[in-house]
Each structure stands twice: as structure tokens, then as C-alpha cells.
Scaffold this motif. Structure first.
Motif, PDB file in Angstrom:
ATOM      1  N   ASN A 155       0.809  -1.231   0.000  1.00 17.79           N
ATOM      2  CA  ASN A 155       0.000   0.000   0.000  1.00 17.79           C
ATOM      3  C   ASN A 155       0.838   1.276   0.000  1.00 17.79           C
ATOM      4  OD1 ASN A 155      -2.422  -1.453   0.000  1.00 17.79           O
ATOM      5  ND2 ASN A 155      -2.413  -1.578   2.231  1.00 17.79           N
ATOM      6  N   ASN A 156       2.002   1.233  -0.642  1.00 14.02           N
ATOM      7  CA  ASN A 156       2.882   2.398  -0.727  1.00 14.02           C
ATOM      8  C   ASN A 156       3.353   2.901   0.640  1.00 14.02           C
ATOM      9  OD1 ASN A 156       3.605   2.905  -3.322  1.00 14.02           O
ATOM     10  ND2 ASN A 156       2.383   4.738  -3.567  1.00 14.02           N
ATOM     11  N   LYS A 157       3.344   2.042   1.659  1.00  8.77           N
ATOM     12  CA  LYS A 157       3.760   2.421   3.010  1.00  8.77           C
ATOM     13  C   LYS A 157       5.101   1.807   3.348  1.00  8.77           C
ATOM     14  CE  LYS A 157       0.023   4.501   4.694  1.00  8.77           C
ATOM     15  NZ  LYS A 157      -0.027   5.907   4.850  1.00  8.77           N
ATOM     16  N   ILE A 158       5.979   2.641   3.885  1.00 14.68           N
ATOM     17  CA  ILE A 158       7.231   2.182   4.462  1.00 14.68           C
ATOM     18  C   ILE A 158       7.342   2.823   5.846  1.00 14.68           C
ATOM     19  CG2 ILE A 158       8.369   1.786   2.251  1.00 14.68           C
ATOM     20  CD1 ILE A 158       9.880   4.459   2.692  1.00 14.68           C
ATOM     21  N   TYR A 159       8.381   2.488   6.568  1.00  9.19           N
ATOM     22  CA  TYR A 159       8.561   3.010   7.924  1.00  9.19           C
ATOM     23  C   TYR A 159       9.959   3.589   8.042  1.00  9.19           C
ATOM     24  CZ  TYR A 159       4.322   0.470   8.581  1.00  9.19           C
ATOM     25  OH  TYR A 159       3.027   0.041   8.434  1.00  9.19           O
ATOM     26  N   GLY A 160      10.033   4.841   8.476  1.00  9.10           N
ATOM     27  CA  GLY A 160      11.313   5.512   8.620  1.00  9.10           C
ATOM     28  C   GLY A 160      11.717   5.606  10.071  1.00  9.10           C
ATOM     29  N   VAL A 161      12.946   5.233  10.372  1.00 10.66           N
ATOM     30  CA  VAL A 161      13.499   5.424  11.715  1.00 10.66           C
ATOM     31  C   VAL A 161      14.190   6.785  11.702  1.00 10.66           C
ATOM     32  CG1 VAL A 161      15.121   4.602  13.453  1.00 10.66           C
ATOM     33  CG2 VAL A 161      13.785   2.955  12.113  1.00 10.66           C
ATOM     34  N   TRP A 162      13.697   7.683  12.556  1.00 11.93           N
ATOM     35  CA  TRP A 162      14.184   9.055  12.570  1.00 11.93           C
ATOM     36  C   TRP A 162      14.946   9.367  13.850  1.00 11.93           C
ATOM     37  CZ3 TRP A 162      12.403  11.559  16.802  1.00 11.93           C
ATOM     38  CH2 TRP A 162      11.183  11.152  17.340  1.00 11.93           C
ATOM     39  N   TYR A 163      15.750  10.413  13.783  1.00 11.16           N
ATOM     40  CA  TYR A 163      16.396  10.996  14.959  1.00 11.16           C
ATOM     41  C   TYR A 163      16.106  12.487  14.939  1.00 11.16           C
ATOM     42  CZ  TYR A 163      19.958  12.657  11.749  1.00 11.16           C
ATOM     43  OH  TYR A 163      20.596  13.285  10.705  1.00 11.16           O
ATOM     44  N   LEU A 209      17.022   8.573  24.483  1.00 10.53           N
ATOM     45  CA  LEU A 209      16.319   7.697  23.557  1.00 10.53           C
ATOM     46  C   LEU A 209      15.009   8.292  23.057  1.00 10.53           C
ATOM     47  CD1 LEU A 209      16.969   4.249  25.260  1.00 10.53           C
ATOM     48  CD2 LEU A 209      18.218   5.333  23.373  1.00 10.53           C
ATOM     49  N   GLU A 210      14.507   9.332  23.718  1.00  9.03           N
ATOM     50  CA  GLU A 210      13.274   9.975  23.247  1.00  9.03           C
ATOM     51  C   GLU A 210      13.489  10.727  21.938  1.00  9.03           C
ATOM     52  OE1 GLU A 210      15.030  13.005  26.189  1.00  9.03           O
ATOM     53  OE2 GLU A 210      14.968  10.839  25.999  1.00  9.03           O
ATOM     54  N   TYR A 211      14.733  10.823  21.514  1.00 10.96           N
ATOM     55  CA  TYR A 211      15.056  11.514  20.268  1.00 10.96           C
ATOM     56  C   TYR A 211      15.135  10.563  19.075  1.00 10.96           C
ATOM     57  CZ  TYR A 211      15.939  15.364  23.374  1.00 10.96           C
ATOM     58  OH  TYR A 211      15.791  16.339  24.313  1.00 10.96           O
ATOM     59  N   LEU A 212      14.621   9.363  19.255  1.00 15.38           N
ATOM     60  CA  LEU A 212      14.531   8.358  18.201  1.00 15.38           C
ATOM     61  C   LEU A 212      13.085   7.918  18.070  1.00 15.38           C
ATOM     62  CD1 LEU A 212      17.475   5.951  19.057  1.00 15.38           C
ATOM     63  CD2 LEU A 212      17.180   7.157  16.922  1.00 15.38           C
ATOM     64  N   GLY A 213      12.676   7.575  16.869  1.00 13.09           N
ATOM     65  CA  GLY A 213      11.311   7.096  16.698  1.00 13.09           C
ATOM     66  C   GLY A 213      11.090   6.504  15.323  1.00 13.09           C
ATOM     67  N   ILE A 214       9.868   6.091  15.099  1.00  8.46           N
ATOM     68  CA  ILE A 214       9.472   5.485  13.830  1.00  8.46           C
ATOM     69  C   ILE A 214       8.274   6.251  13.287  1.00  8.46           C
ATOM     70  CG2 ILE A 214       8.561   3.411  12.703  1.00  8.46           C
ATOM     71  CD1 ILE A 214       9.983   1.784  14.911  1.00  8.46           C
ATOM     72  N   ASP A 215       8.338   6.600  12.013  1.00  6.16           N
ATOM     73  CA  ASP A 215       7.211   7.247  11.333  1.00  6.16           C
ATOM     74  C   ASP A 215       6.756   6.370  10.178  1.00  6.16           C
ATOM     75  OD1 ASP A 215       6.922   9.636  12.722  1.00  6.16           O
ATOM     76  OD2 ASP A 215       8.278  10.748  11.409  1.00  6.16           O
ATOM     77  N   PRO A 216       5.441   6.203  10.028  1.00  2.00           N
ATOM     78  CA  PRO A 216       4.966   5.599   8.786  1.00  2.00           C
ATOM     79  C   PRO A 216       5.104   6.639   7.677  1.00  2.00           C
ATOM     80  CG  PRO A 216       3.118   6.184  10.188  1.00  2.00           C
ATOM     81  CD  PRO A 216       4.363   6.501  10.955  1.00  2.00           C
ATOM     82  N   ILE A 217       5.505   6.200   6.502  1.00  5.10           N
ATOM     83  CA  ILE A 217       5.731   7.090   5.365  1.00  5.10           C
ATOM     84  C   ILE A 217       4.939   6.565   4.180  1.00  5.10           C
ATOM     85  CG2 ILE A 217       7.446   7.918   3.714  1.00  5.10           C
ATOM     86  CD1 ILE A 217       9.556   7.549   5.976  1.00  5.10           C
ATOM     87  N   THR A 218       4.209   7.451   3.535  1.00  6.98           N
ATOM     88  CA  THR A 218       3.540   7.089   2.293  1.00  6.98           C
ATOM     89  C   THR A 218       4.450   7.494   1.145  1.00  6.98           C
ATOM     90  OG1 THR A 218       1.358   7.423   3.285  1.00  6.98           O
ATOM     91  CG2 THR A 218       1.480   7.389   0.878  1.00  6.98           C
ATOM     92  N   LEU A 219       4.845   6.531   0.352  1.00  6.71           N
ATOM     93  CA  LEU A 219       5.710   6.810  -0.797  1.00  6.71           C
ATOM     94  C   LEU A 219       4.963   7.594  -1.869  1.00  6.71           C
ATOM     95  CD1 LEU A 219       7.557   3.421  -1.336  1.00  6.71           C
ATOM     96  CD2 LEU A 219       8.550   5.572  -0.560  1.00  6.71           C
ATOM     97  N   ASN A 220       5.722   8.363  -2.606  1.00 11.14           N
ATOM     98  CA  ASN A 220       5.239   9.086  -3.784  1.00 11.14           C
ATOM     99  C   ASN A 220       4.181  10.134  -3.452  1.00 11.14           C
ATOM    100  OD1 ASN A 220       6.945   7.336  -5.199  1.00 11.14           O
ATOM    101  ND2 ASN A 220       5.314   5.832  -5.382  1.00 11.14           N
ATOM    102  N   LEU A 221       4.272  10.669  -2.238  1.00 18.39           N
ATOM    103  CA  LEU A 221       3.363  11.726  -1.791  1.00 18.39           C
ATOM    104  C   LEU A 221       4.224  12.921  -1.403  1.00 18.39           C
ATOM    105  CD1 LEU A 221       0.415  12.466  -1.088  1.00 18.39           C
ATOM    106  CD2 LEU A 221       0.883  11.612   1.214  1.00 18.39           C
ATOM    107  N   ARG A 222       4.066  14.007  -2.129  1.00 16.01           N
ATOM    108  CA  ARG A 222       4.899  15.185  -1.882  1.00 16.01           C
ATOM    109  C   ARG A 222       4.467  15.898  -0.615  1.00 16.01           C
ATOM    110  NH1 ARG A 222       5.299  20.695  -4.023  1.00 16.01           N
ATOM    111  NH2 ARG A 222       3.261  20.393  -4.938  1.00 16.01           N
ATOM    112  N   GLY A 223       5.432  16.312   0.169  1.00 10.50           N
ATOM    113  CA  GLY A 223       5.185  17.124   1.351  1.00 10.50           C
ATOM    114  C   GLY A 223       5.402  18.593   1.035  1.00 10.50           C
ATOM    115  N   TRP A 224       5.126  19.450   1.985  1.00 10.59           N
ATOM    116  CA  TRP A 224       5.323  20.888   1.833  1.00 10.59           C
ATOM    117  C   TRP A 224       4.671  21.416   0.555  1.00 10.59           C
ATOM    118  CZ3 TRP A 224       7.189  24.100   5.483  1.00 10.59           C
ATOM    119  CH2 TRP A 224       7.844  23.512   6.563  1.00 10.59           C
ATOM    120  N   THR A 225       3.392  21.171   0.409  1.00  8.76           N
ATOM    121  CA  THR A 225       2.689  21.601  -0.811  1.00  8.76           C
ATOM    122  C   THR A 225       2.278  23.077  -0.772  1.00  8.76           C
ATOM    123  OG1 THR A 225       0.592  20.837   0.098  1.00  8.76           O
ATOM    124  CG2 THR A 225       1.833  19.293  -1.287  1.00  8.76           C
ATOM    125  N   GLU A 226       2.440  23.740   0.376  1.00  8.16           N
ATOM    126  CA  GLU A 226       2.030  25.144   0.477  1.00  8.16           C
ATOM    127  C   GLU A 226       3.176  26.096   0.735  1.00  8.16           C
ATOM    128  OE1 GLU A 226      -1.441  25.904   2.739  1.00  8.16           O
ATOM    129  OE2 GLU A 226      -2.372  24.019   2.175  1.00  8.16           O
TER     130      GLU A 226
END
Length: 152
Positions: free
Chosen positions: A79-87, A128-145
């Protein structure tokens, strides 16, 4: 197997004396051409249109690129979903360092990678609170405004 995922980015530096650059993630894409289009489209938005061409770039991540998630890896993207591990941690009172350490085809893989990243010294120092996981929808542009800048 190396499956590239392309992150479109804009970077902005308020002035040359500051040691930090701010980054805007414009989205994650399964094809380089889609990431390039996101950059082109973003250059027409308020705020981004003030930036020069050198302020836009594409980072190539590789799906499931972490040995600590196991050996038998499934690279299927559902479903075009991946998961990003962020800091995301503060450098000082004005600036934050942030980004993605990895992108994964399943939440399970992202959680295994996150457990390993938690052992890194930098996160023991910053927390460790500075690490996390975000679901990401591929092929969807951010910052459209776009954005506006506000100076002190």
C-alpha cells in the motif's frame, strides 16, 4: 538486494555565519523521476522559490539497509507504506539535528533497527526519546504550500 528509496530535500541557511542548515523533507519516492518532479514543483512555492538550485537535493536511502533486522528479508512494499526510523535532537536552543537513519518495508523491521540504533552512544547522551518510527507514504509530496521566514 538494494531497493532505492529517494528522499527529496530542500535546505535553507539563514545566513552564512550560522553553522547550521535547516532541512525540509519534501517526500519519499520509489522512483528518481518522481523525486525530481517533487523538487521542480517545490521550487515554485512561497519560500522555496527564494532558494537557489543548490538548495535542493535528493538523498538515496536503501530499503531495509540494516544488518540487525535479520537475514531473510522481505522487500515488498504494501500500500505504498514504508517506515522511517528518525532521529531529532537539539544542537542548541535554536537548532535541531534531524533526519532518517533508515527506511524499512515493515514496522517489524523498523522496530528491530530502532532497538539497535538505541545502543549508539549519541542516543545514550542525547536520550532515547530523540529516536522514533514514522509511517511514510511513498510518492506523496510534502510541503505543498511552501513557507515564510520569520527573523528575530
Amino acid at each position: 538486494m538494494r531497493v532505492p528509496i529517494y528522499e527529496a530535500i530542500a535546505h535553507y541557511k539563514r545566513n552564512k555565519e550560522l553553522p547550521y542548515t535547516e532541512y525540509f523533507c519534501l517526500g519519499f519516492f520509489s522512483k528518481l523521476s518522481l523525486a525530481e518532479k517533487a523538487l521542480t514543483d517545490s521550487k515554485n512555492l512561497i519560500g522555496f522559490s527564494d532558494l537557489n538550485d543548490d538548495s535542493f537535493s535528493i538523498i538515496t536511502h536503501y530499503l531495509n539497509d540494516c544488518a540487525h533486522i535479520g537475514e531473510d528479508i522481505n522487500y515488498e512494499i504494501v500500500n505504498n507504506k514504508i517506515y522511517g526510523v528518525w532521529y531529532d535532537y537539539d544542537l542548541d536552543t535554536n537548532y535541531t539535528s534531524s533526519g532518517y537513519m533508515g527506511v524499512f518495508s515493515s514496522l517489524e523491521y523498523a522496530e528491530k533497527a530502532l532497538d539497535w540504533y538505541k545502543t549508539w552512544d549519541i542516543f545514550k547522551i542525547h536520550g532515547l526519546e530523540y529516536l522514533g518510527i514514522d509511517p511514510i507514504t511513498l510518492n506523496l509530496r510534502g510541503w505543498t504550500e511552501g513557507f515564510i521566514t520569520v527573523y528575530d
